[in-house]
Design an enzyme around this catalytic site. Structure first.
Site, PDB file in Angstrom:
ATOM      1  N   GLY A 135       0.793  -1.227   0.000  1.00 45.63           N
ATOM      2  CA  GLY A 135       0.000   0.000   0.000  1.00 45.63           C
ATOM      3  C   GLY A 135       0.825   1.277   0.000  1.00 45.63           C
ATOM      4  N   MET A 141       3.108   2.348  -2.461  1.00 45.73           N
ATOM      5  CA  MET A 141       3.244   3.013  -3.750  1.00 45.73           C
ATOM      6  C   MET A 141       2.065   2.564  -4.599  1.00 45.73           C
ATOM      7  SD  MET A 141       7.309   2.687  -4.158  1.00 45.73           S
ATOM      8  CE  MET A 141       7.173   0.946  -4.218  1.00 45.73           C
ATOM      9  N   ARG A 173       4.042 -14.023  -4.974  1.00 47.87           N
ATOM     10  CA  ARG A 173       5.282 -13.841  -4.201  1.00 47.87           C
ATOM     11  C   ARG A 173       5.238 -14.820  -3.037  1.00 47.87           C
ATOM     12  NH1 ARG A 173       3.172  -8.141  -2.031  1.00 47.87           N
ATOM     13  NH2 ARG A 173       1.296  -9.050  -1.251  1.00 47.87           N
TER      14      ARG A 173
HETATM   15  P1  ADP Z   1      -0.318  -3.679  -5.200  1.00 48.07           P
HETATM   16  O1  ADP Z   1       1.162  -3.779  -5.217  1.00 48.07           O
HETATM   17  O2  ADP Z   1      -0.836  -2.593  -4.345  1.00 48.07           O
HETATM   18  O3  ADP Z   1      -0.959  -5.014  -4.973  1.00 48.07           O
HETATM   19  P2  ADP Z   1      -0.783  -4.071  -7.991  1.00 48.07           P
HETATM   20  O4  ADP Z   1       0.182  -3.517  -8.960  1.00 48.07           O
HETATM   21  O5  ADP Z   1      -0.662  -5.520  -7.713  1.00 48.07           O
HETATM   22  O6  ADP Z   1      -0.735  -3.209  -6.679  1.00 48.07           O
HETATM   23  O7  ADP Z   1      -2.228  -3.753  -8.546  1.00 48.07           O
HETATM   24  C1  ADP Z   1      -3.359  -3.904  -7.762  1.00 48.07           C
HETATM   25  C2  ADP Z   1      -4.391  -4.699  -8.464  1.00 48.07           C
HETATM   26  O8  ADP Z   1      -4.699  -4.116  -9.723  1.00 48.07           O
HETATM   27  C3  ADP Z   1      -3.969  -6.094  -8.816  1.00 48.07           C
HETATM   28  O9  ADP Z   1      -4.181  -6.973  -7.767  1.00 48.07           O
HETATM   29  C4  ADP Z   1      -4.861  -6.431  -9.961  1.00 48.07           C
HETATM   30  O10 ADP Z   1      -6.044  -6.976  -9.479  1.00 48.07           O
HETATM   31  C5  ADP Z   1      -5.094  -5.104 -10.625  1.00 48.07           C
HETATM   32  N1  ADP Z   1      -4.279  -5.071 -11.825  1.00 48.07           N
HETATM   33  C6  ADP Z   1      -2.998  -4.655 -11.974  1.00 48.07           C
HETATM   34  N2  ADP Z   1      -2.586  -4.802 -13.244  1.00 48.07           N
HETATM   35  C7  ADP Z   1      -3.619  -5.326 -13.925  1.00 48.07           C
HETATM   36  C8  ADP Z   1      -3.824  -5.742 -15.290  1.00 48.07           C
HETATM   37  N3  ADP Z   1      -2.858  -5.623 -16.200  1.00 48.07           N
HETATM   38  N4  ADP Z   1      -5.007  -6.244 -15.616  1.00 48.07           N
HETATM   39  C9  ADP Z   1      -5.977  -6.348 -14.696  1.00 48.07           C
HETATM   40  N5  ADP Z   1      -5.873  -5.994 -13.419  1.00 48.07           N
HETATM   41  C10 ADP Z   1      -4.703  -5.488 -13.035  1.00 48.07           C
END
Ligand code: ADP
Ligand code: MG
Ligand code: MG
Length: 920
Positions: free
Chosen positions: A107, A109, A361
């Protein structure tokens, strides 16, 4: 051309080019997306911009040369692979821009989804999804559901882009968007965002654009590539956002790592009821139990699951909704566990029945789960016992040894602060140090509640069972001092409003007065009103021997037993304990102590023996002193007999008296008052006056550097001799009774070999006389705790049969810190400034104090091969320090009884981690 390309530093990696071991470069998220891609799992295509690019950007304030071109090239190949172009008005490729550092910073970035949407491509997106793009047109009777759904989806995606882009990239206050969304919902009379149709969402897009314009002074950017570049830059910059900086400081993550940026083809969980998004763990991260733990939300985009906008359903229910995806997901989870050989957590999305993996992860877990999972993975043949040992640690074991609150539904936390010093403590609320001391004297458990503590609170902190503050973090005065004392502490519980003069605090609308009960959990930081019942730790019960590990169905205890047994087999360091009484010695022995590394003798001069000590100090003639010593001798002998009995067959290191003698006399002020009062009444005050004069005479400006340790032995005739005799006689009496006593006499505070030689000459005479032909062997050695001793260790070793490093004093004198003063006075500031990452009294300062230890060990052994080396400071039970002592080649560490299992575990881990296979 080829030459040109090799000049450019590589800043962008396709997912197919990376792997899980490239976390430094690609961040955790990027490295694992690459790993999954290479495993052939369904990951939407994309690429990762490296942490090096971020570092370069942060250092110079602009994108490094070559980055823009590389992004362009990777974007083009992504477009070719997908058969779409970014933001194409008829069939747009959309991407997410996601941060991802080497260490996960939950949460901290942000992520922007749906990049590439604008006023034109939103129509194309809708058309591709089976709609018209025009909400007005979706009213036609035929195909209303499909096209209406597609239009809804496209506008929903667009409003999300403006919202996330506005908030993350342009710092538009998020509440404004939320407020506009709430307004539309309430105008429609609904709570559920699914009730909003395409028309509503188009209206919302207009409202969002106005908010965007109002706060940024510009229109929402329509150029897809500009959106992408701004989002990438915002992710770079989020590395230095205030909360990210704070979090890193708290978690000790280096400030210069930077974050990678992942650009990922969008897949859509908000395309209708056959789509959705979820998160899952491959095992329970709380208990470690096998099973399926996760949440699923139909017709939603990623962030909805965490945002708690709608209620998620347990992952198991996906089996009813979409069996094929469910089965595929379970298969992938099993595959990931096998591949990573560990608990994984995952994020996924289903787009119209097609499963996509968006993240994985190795998952975080509780201390209990860490042990249980490590044990299970050994059973499953995925890891060996060395690896299991590597995957748990002493801090986790220490956590499991504290009693825990037995929480049922009755108890809900009223506030959560920072778990500053672990443990579970309940007690009566007090607000002042004086009151804490008063009630504790009546035998009550008290919790000292303050806004923050300061050095004046020290007595109250000592008297209290736990400390609760409403301000300050892990390095506040309260936190630092409580950890030093091993007291439970929750700091920074900012929901609590403390009013010391009124003797009350308020929290969650309730008032708590002095005298009420409160319970604090120093591990989780949670605060409860009332007295929460406390359960003993099963792990401690196991160590105490009251649980038989072979016949136990508690998976945690089984795992602990198994891993501890392995650690014991691996370790080279022996583990002893610091114990001053038979009872402590017995307990430590059950915890696995292989001897006593430090038996302090000062308590043998306390209680009703004080009077003898006073006579000793006040003695005017040798005869009076000898009398006092003669009276002390049998008392001490009896103490040693008890300890030798408990430690039958194991070595016992006894330290001759160490503290300055005035510590055994009443304080000056008190005496002065007594004398004055008695004189007033005309009483006979000759004795008090003599005592007062002695106290005045013995006053020291710097007692820690004054008349103590070996200096006392050299100044007060007969004192050490009496102790040596008591030890030798006790050992002989043990041997006569059929036991085996192995005393090791330790001289404190030696700085020069001549000091030790003098004490030793006298001691050897006494020992020879007492021991006779009893077969008892008494070693004589020294503490190494004065820097000069460490630096002349080669000379000192000539006169010592063993060294024991007193790392508390070595730290005090090495740094010139008086521990009692500095921990309360300024350590918090030093920690805040990063002058040290952890108090040097908690964990050994390798570079300075550690260097003294290393020098003394090497030079001591060079002078006397086979010289026995141990450590008896509190560092003996600190995980990092244990690894250091292993590296330096000591023979044993000694620590408080409760730390013995921690030291055993870490001594085993030290062998595994240095790649050694030496077992004893
Ligand atoms: P955090 O590090 O806060 O988990 P993420 O980069 O994983 O942030 O993004 C949060 C959520 O956004 C992911 O769990 C996913 O559900 C959604 N998300 C991110 N990229 C994509 C994508 N390319 N297509 C669909 N959903 C996405
Ligand atoms: Mg995520
Ligand atoms: Mg000392």
């Amino acid at each position: 051309m080829a030459a040109q390309e090799t000049v450019d530093h590589k800043y962008v990696y396709d997912f197919s080019e990376g792997n899980k071991d490239l976390k430094d470069l690609l961040g955790g998220k990027g490295a694992n997306l690459a790993e999954m891609t290479n495993l052939g799992l369904p990951v939407p295509p994309g690429f990762t911009i490296t942490t090096e690019a971020c570092q370069a950007y942060l250092a110079t304030g602009r994108e490094p040369d070559g980055l823009a071109g590389q992004i362009e090239a990777h974007l083009e190949s992504l477009e070719r692979a997908m058969g779409k172009r970014l933001g194409d008005p008829r069939d747009p490729l959309l991407v997410s821009v996601r941060s991802g550092a080497k260490f996960s910073m939950p949460g901290m970035m942000e992520t922007v989804l749906n990049v590439g949407l604008n006023d034109q491509s939103v129509v194309g997106l809708s058309a591709q999804a089976g709609g018209t793009g025009d909400p007005a047109a979706s009213g036609g009777a035929a195909g209303q559901a499909a096209s209406g759904g597609a239009d809804r989806f496209a506008w929903d995606s667009y409003r999300r882009l403006i919202q996330m882009f506005g908030k993350t990239v342009c710092e538009v206050p998020g509440e404004e968007f939320e407020h506009a969304l709430d307004e539309i919902k309430s105008a429609k009379g609904t709570q559920n965002d699914l009730d909003l149709d395409a028309d509503d969402l188009r209206g919302l897009v207009d409202a969002y654009k106005k908010i965007f314009l109002k706060h940024t002074g510009r229109e929402f950017p329509q150029q897809p590539r500009e959106q992408l570049d701004l989002a990438i830059r915002a992710v770079f910059e989020s590395w230095n956002a205030e909360r990210a900086v704070l979090y890193r400081r708290q978690e000790r993550i280096p400030a210069d790592l930077g974050t990678a940026v992942n650009v990922v083809t969008m897949v859509f969980g908000n395309l209708g009821p056959d789509s959705g998004t979820g998160v899952a763990f491959t095992r329970d991260p709380a208990s470690g139990a096998q099973g399926i733990y996760g949440d699923y939300l139909a017709n939603a985009q990623g962030e909805d699951v965490v945002a708690g906008i709608r209620n998620t359903v347990p992952l198991q229910e996906l089996a009813q909704l979409d069996r094929a995806s469910y089965d595929e997901l379970l298969g992938i989870m099993a595959r990931l566990e096998e591949h990573y050989r560990d608990l994984c957590d995952i994020e996924f999305t289903i787009e119209r029945g097609k499963l996509w993996m968006l993240q994985t992860r190795v998952g975080k877990r509780t201390a209990a789960a860490a042990f249980v999972i490590a044990g299970q993975l050994v059973d499953e043949g995925l890891i060996d016992l060395d690896e299991a040992l590597h995957r748990v640690n002493g801090a986790q074991l220490a956590q499991l040894m504290f009693p825990r609150f037995q929480l049922d539904h009755e108890f809900q936390p009223v506030a959560t602060g920072i778990g500053a010093s672990p443990g579970a403590a309940s007690g009566t609320v007090v607000f002042t140090s004086a009151r804490a001391v008063e009630l504790a004297a009546e035998g009550r458990s008290v919790i000292l509640v303050r806004r923050e503590t300061n050095p004046d609170d020290l007595n109250g902190m000592i008297a209290a069972k736990g400390i609760l503050t409403s301000r300050g973090g892990k390095t506040s005065h309260a936190a630092v001092v409580a950890r030093g004392m091993g007291k439970t502490c929750v700091s920074g519980a900012d929901a609590i409003d403390v009013n010391v003069p009124a003797k009350r605090f308020t929290v969650a609308g309730q008032t708590v007065d002095e005298g009420d009960m409160v319970s604090i959990d120093g591990t989780t930081g949670k605060v409860y009103l009332g007295e929460v019942p406390v359960m003993p730790s099963e792990v401690v019960q196991y160590f105490e021997g009251s649980l038989d590990p072979e016949h136990i169905d508690n998976p945690l205890v089984r795992a602990v037993h198994r891993i501890m047994t392995h650690a014991d087999g691996k370790r080279r360091l022996a583990v002893r304990t610091n114990a001053d009484t038979g009872a402590d010695a017995a307990r430590a022995r059950r915890f696995g102590a292989e001897g006593i590394g430090l038996c302090r003798t000062e308590h043998m001069f306390l209680g009703d023996r004080r009077e003898l000590v006073e006579r000793l100090i006040l003695a005017r003639a040798p005869g009076e002193r000898e009398e006092a010593l003669a009276a002390l001798l049998p008392l001490q002998r009896a103490d040693f007999e008890e300890i030798f009995r408990e430690m039958d067959g194991l070595p016992v290191t006894v330290r001759l008296i160490d503290p300055p003698l005035h510590e055994f006399l009443p304080p000056l002020e008190q005496l002065a008052v007594n004398v004055a009062v008695a004189q007033e009444r005309g009483e006979d005050v000759a004795k008090e006056e003599a005592l007062l004069a002695a106290v005045r005479r013995m006053h020291e400006e710097n007692p820690m550097l004054g008349l103590r340790g070996v200096r006392l032995g050299l100044v007060i005739p007969g004192l050490f001799a009496m102790q040596v005799r008591a030890i030798a006689e006790a050992a002989v009496s043990c041997a006569r009774g059929g036991g085996v006593a192995k005393p090791e006499i330790m001289v404190p505070l030696v700085g020069a070999v001549q000091e030790l030689e003098t004490v030793r000459a006298e001691a050897e005479k006494i020992i020879a006389e007492v021991v006779g032909d009893s077969g008892v062997e008494v070693l004589i050695g020294t503490m190494i705790e004065v820097p000069r001793a460490a630096l002349t260790a080669g000379q000192i070793a000539e006169a010592a049969q063993f060294f024991s490093f007193g790392t508390n004093d070595l730290t005090q004198m090495g740094w010139g810190f008086s521990r009692d003063d500095v921990e309360g006075a300024f350590f918090w500031r030093y920690l805040e400034l990063g002058i040290f990452g952890i108090s040097p009294f908690e964990s050994i300062d390798r570079d300075g104090v550690g260097r003294l230890v290393r020098i003394a060990a090497e030079e001591g052994r060079a002078a006397r091969p086979g010289l026995k080396l141990g450590v008896c400071g509190e560092h003996g039970g600190d995980p990092d320090s244990v690894h250091f002592f292993h590296e330096v080649g000591l023979d044993y560490v000694s620590c408080s009884p409760f730390r013995v299992p921690v030291a055993r575990l870490e001594a085993g881990r030290a062998v595994v981690e240095t790649g050694g296979s030496d077992s004893r």
